[in-house]
Design a protein around this motif. Structure first.
Motif, PDB file in Angstrom:
ATOM      1  N   THR A 126       0.820  -1.217   0.000  1.00  0.00           N
ATOM      2  CA  THR A 126       0.000   0.000   0.000  1.00  0.00           C
ATOM      3  C   THR A 126       0.852   1.264   0.000  1.00  0.00           C
ATOM      4  OG1 THR A 126      -0.126   0.050   2.419  1.00  0.00           O
ATOM      5  CG2 THR A 126      -1.846  -1.178   1.238  1.00  0.00           C
ATOM      6  N   GLY A 127       2.162   1.103   0.212  1.00  0.00           N
ATOM      7  CA  GLY A 127       3.047   2.265   0.203  1.00  0.00           C
ATOM      8  C   GLY A 127       2.981   3.100   1.459  1.00  0.00           C
ATOM      9  N   GLU A 128       2.562   2.497   2.557  1.00  0.00           N
ATOM     10  CA  GLU A 128       2.470   3.236   3.817  1.00  0.00           C
ATOM     11  C   GLU A 128       3.829   3.813   4.210  1.00  0.00           C
ATOM     12  OE1 GLU A 128       0.437   4.773   7.160  1.00  0.00           O
ATOM     13  OE2 GLU A 128      -0.326   3.823   5.331  1.00  0.00           O
ATOM     14  N   VAL A 145      -0.219   8.601  -0.666  1.00  0.00           N
ATOM     15  CA  VAL A 145      -1.335   8.401  -1.602  1.00  0.00           C
ATOM     16  C   VAL A 145      -0.805   7.961  -2.968  1.00  0.00           C
ATOM     17  CG1 VAL A 145      -3.211   9.539  -2.846  1.00  0.00           C
ATOM     18  CG2 VAL A 145      -2.847  10.027  -0.422  1.00  0.00           C
ATOM     19  N   ALA A 146       0.247   8.615  -3.441  1.00  0.00           N
ATOM     20  CA  ALA A 146       0.816   8.273  -4.746  1.00  0.00           C
ATOM     21  C   ALA A 146       1.337   6.843  -4.765  1.00  0.00           C
ATOM     22  CB  ALA A 146       1.932   9.253  -5.100  1.00  0.00           C
ATOM     23  N   ASN A 147       1.992   6.425  -3.688  1.00  0.00           N
ATOM     24  CA  ASN A 147       2.512   5.058  -3.606  1.00  0.00           C
ATOM     25  C   ASN A 147       1.416   4.018  -3.812  1.00  0.00           C
ATOM     26  OD1 ASN A 147       5.129   5.793  -3.155  1.00  0.00           O
ATOM     27  ND2 ASN A 147       5.265   4.972  -1.086  1.00  0.00           N
ATOM     28  N   PHE A 196       1.737   9.586 -13.353  1.00  0.00           N
ATOM     29  CA  PHE A 196       0.996  10.262 -12.280  1.00  0.00           C
ATOM     30  C   PHE A 196       1.597   9.932 -10.909  1.00  0.00           C
ATOM     31  CE2 PHE A 196      -3.173   9.939 -14.940  1.00  0.00           C
ATOM     32  CZ  PHE A 196      -2.745  10.976 -15.742  1.00  0.00           C
ATOM     33  N   ALA A 197       1.691   8.638 -10.605  1.00  0.00           N
ATOM     34  CA  ALA A 197       2.080   8.216  -9.255  1.00  0.00           C
ATOM     35  C   ALA A 197       3.521   8.606  -8.928  1.00  0.00           C
ATOM     36  CB  ALA A 197       1.889   6.704  -9.110  1.00  0.00           C
ATOM     37  N   LEU A 198       4.443   8.289  -9.820  1.00  0.00           N
ATOM     38  CA  LEU A 198       5.839   8.647  -9.563  1.00  0.00           C
ATOM     39  C   LEU A 198       6.068  10.141  -9.770  1.00  0.00           C
ATOM     40  CD1 LEU A 198       7.724   5.634 -11.224  1.00  0.00           C
ATOM     41  CD2 LEU A 198       6.935   5.888  -8.862  1.00  0.00           C
ATOM     42  N   LEU A 220      -5.370  10.699  -9.247  1.00  0.00           N
ATOM     43  CA  LEU A 220      -4.937   9.306  -9.102  1.00  0.00           C
ATOM     44  C   LEU A 220      -6.075   8.287  -9.250  1.00  0.00           C
ATOM     45  CD1 LEU A 220      -2.272   9.845  -6.309  1.00  0.00           C
ATOM     46  CD2 LEU A 220      -1.837   9.099  -8.654  1.00  0.00           C
ATOM     47  N   PRO A 221      -7.202   8.434  -8.553  1.00  0.00           N
ATOM     48  CA  PRO A 221      -8.291   7.463  -8.779  1.00  0.00           C
ATOM     49  C   PRO A 221      -8.839   7.512 -10.203  1.00  0.00           C
ATOM     50  CG  PRO A 221      -8.641   8.700  -6.741  1.00  0.00           C
ATOM     51  CD  PRO A 221      -7.540   9.383  -7.479  1.00  0.00           C
ATOM     52  N   ALA A 222      -8.932   8.718 -10.768  1.00  0.00           N
ATOM     53  CA  ALA A 222      -9.414   8.833 -12.150  1.00  0.00           C
ATOM     54  C   ALA A 222      -8.448   8.145 -13.107  1.00  0.00           C
ATOM     55  CB  ALA A 222      -9.580  10.305 -12.528  1.00  0.00           C
TER      56      ALA A 222
END
Length: 393
Positions: A126-128, A145-147, A196-198, A220-222
């Motif tokens: 989950t990238g916590e 969030v991005a992770n 987006f994420a990175l 991110l969700p989109a």
């Protein structure tokens, strides 16, 4: 030692990515088929850059070190060989027997990549844990969030690559064998999602500015949902396809707005930033064109313009910009390696692409050829800058 090995292999992926871009641009001028363009542009240029940088960035962003340090070396000949085999078989008649070989090589290489990364982050999917230092503690929430969306991109890579293998072999297909579904899964699902994420982790640090958190949470969700709807309904005129186009538009335009805000807020003006700026602008143009497809305005020339705006424009120029940030042209040892030359390459790529798009929309063959020649010049300059920097290192 492992970090040095990964860094060395990352440079090799960046170099082969640039060479695939060069072959693609030459292929444009000589008239390669659309399938070949997809293979060289998406599989070769875009994804190999992503493979190389993901090996470097993803483990550190998840507070890990790459555990299978041989993964980049094992994957490299598989995905490079697979891409070359698929591309050659798509352009030369009589070599169809290369297709299953290329697809299997590609699938094996992607499997190595996925195992290498997922095994490394297995306790933190989950990238916590973000690896964010105290100096950037204010960025930790966005980083977290991005992770969480990196595994989504890896999932799209697994699905798209499996379908690519299944299309060319006897494996059962997940969809109907329509290859554009594969390209959308890999381009929108994997490459764009990772941008987006990175990007939400990398770009604010490059520009030393803070992104609007609400836009990040919107994008991110989109960006995760849009590719699924687009790929599964591609070729139809259904409401779901239109919805997918709108959701993906929200993601890309939102990302463009985030980068625009970062660019304005930043006091830095590095040459690579202009590559990303022209990249997100191309992405917005691609989205506008894509939305018109949902309304039924689709022709082969417009589809080609859409593809080039996305792969050479949004993804490609963003890659070029980020590459110049990681590998500053000014440190190149060859004559002519400089920030001015790098800016010239960005200008030729962006300007040539825009001319191509106008030529495809009008349509006017002379404009298309002029644009293709300009993007080839920009590519040659880009490849030269990358080689010059790597020679210095």
């Amino acid at each position: 030692m492992s970090a040095a090995i990964v860094s060395r292999w990352a440079r090799r992926y960046v170099l082969i990515s640039a060479l695939f871009l060069l072959v693609w641009q030459i292929g444009m001028l000589v008239g390669f088929p659309r399938r070949t363009e997809v293979l060289l542009g998406m599989f070769g240029f875009v994804l190999h850059m992503i493979f190389g940088k993901a090996y470097s960035l993803v483990p550190s962003y998840f507070e890990r070190e790459l555990e299978i340090t041989r993964a980049p070396a094992v994957q490299f000949p598989l995905t490079v060989g697979g891409t070359c085999s698929l591309a050659v078989s798509s352009v030369l008649p009589g070599l169809e027997w290369l297709e299953p070989i290329g697809a299997i090589l590609w699938g094996l290489g992607v499997g190595v990549f996925l195992v290498g990364l997922l095994w490394t982050i297995r306790g933190n999917l989950t990238g916590e844990a973000t690896g964010t230092g105290e100096a950037n503690a204010d960025r930790r929430s966005v980083d977290r969030v991005a992770n969480g969306f990196v595994p989504v991109a890896l999932g799209y890579l697994a699905i798209g690559s499996y379908e690519a293998v299944a299309i060319h072999t006897t494996l059962p297909m997940l969809f109907d064998g329509y290859f554009p579904r594969v390209s959308h899964l890999l381009a929108a699902g994997t490459a764009t999602m990772l941008v987006f994420a990175l990007g939400f982790r990398l770009l604010p640090r490059f520009l030393v500015a803070s992104p609007p958190a609400r836009l990040v949470i919107l994008v991110l969700p989109a960006g995760a949902l849009g590719p699924l709807l687009l790929a599964t309904t591609l070729g139809s005129s259904s409401t779901w396809f239109a919805l997918g186009a709108v959701i993906e538009a929200v993601a890309v335009i939102g990302f463009a707005l985030v980068y625009g805000v970062l660019f304005v807020r930043s006091e830095r003006r590095r040459v690579g930033f202009y590559g990303v700026l022209t990249g997100v602008a191309s992405g917005v143009l691609a989205i506008i064109l894509g939305l018109s497809f949902a309304l039924g305005h689709l022709t082969p020339s417009l589809a080609l313009a859409h593809f080039r705006l996305n792969v050479l424009g949004f993804l490609g120029l963003t890659i070029v910009g980020v590459a110049y940030q990681f590998y500053p042209p000014a440190i190149g040892t060859f004559r002519g390696a400089s920030n001015h030359a790098a800016l010239l390459s960005i200008g030729c790529l962006a300007g040539g692409l825009l001319i191509q798009v106008v030529g495809l929309v009008v349509p006017l063959r002379l404009l298309i050829l002029t644009g293709e020649l300009l993007t080839l010049i920009g590519t040659v300059v880009y490849v030269y800058q990358i080689i010059a920097v790597f020679h210095a290192r």
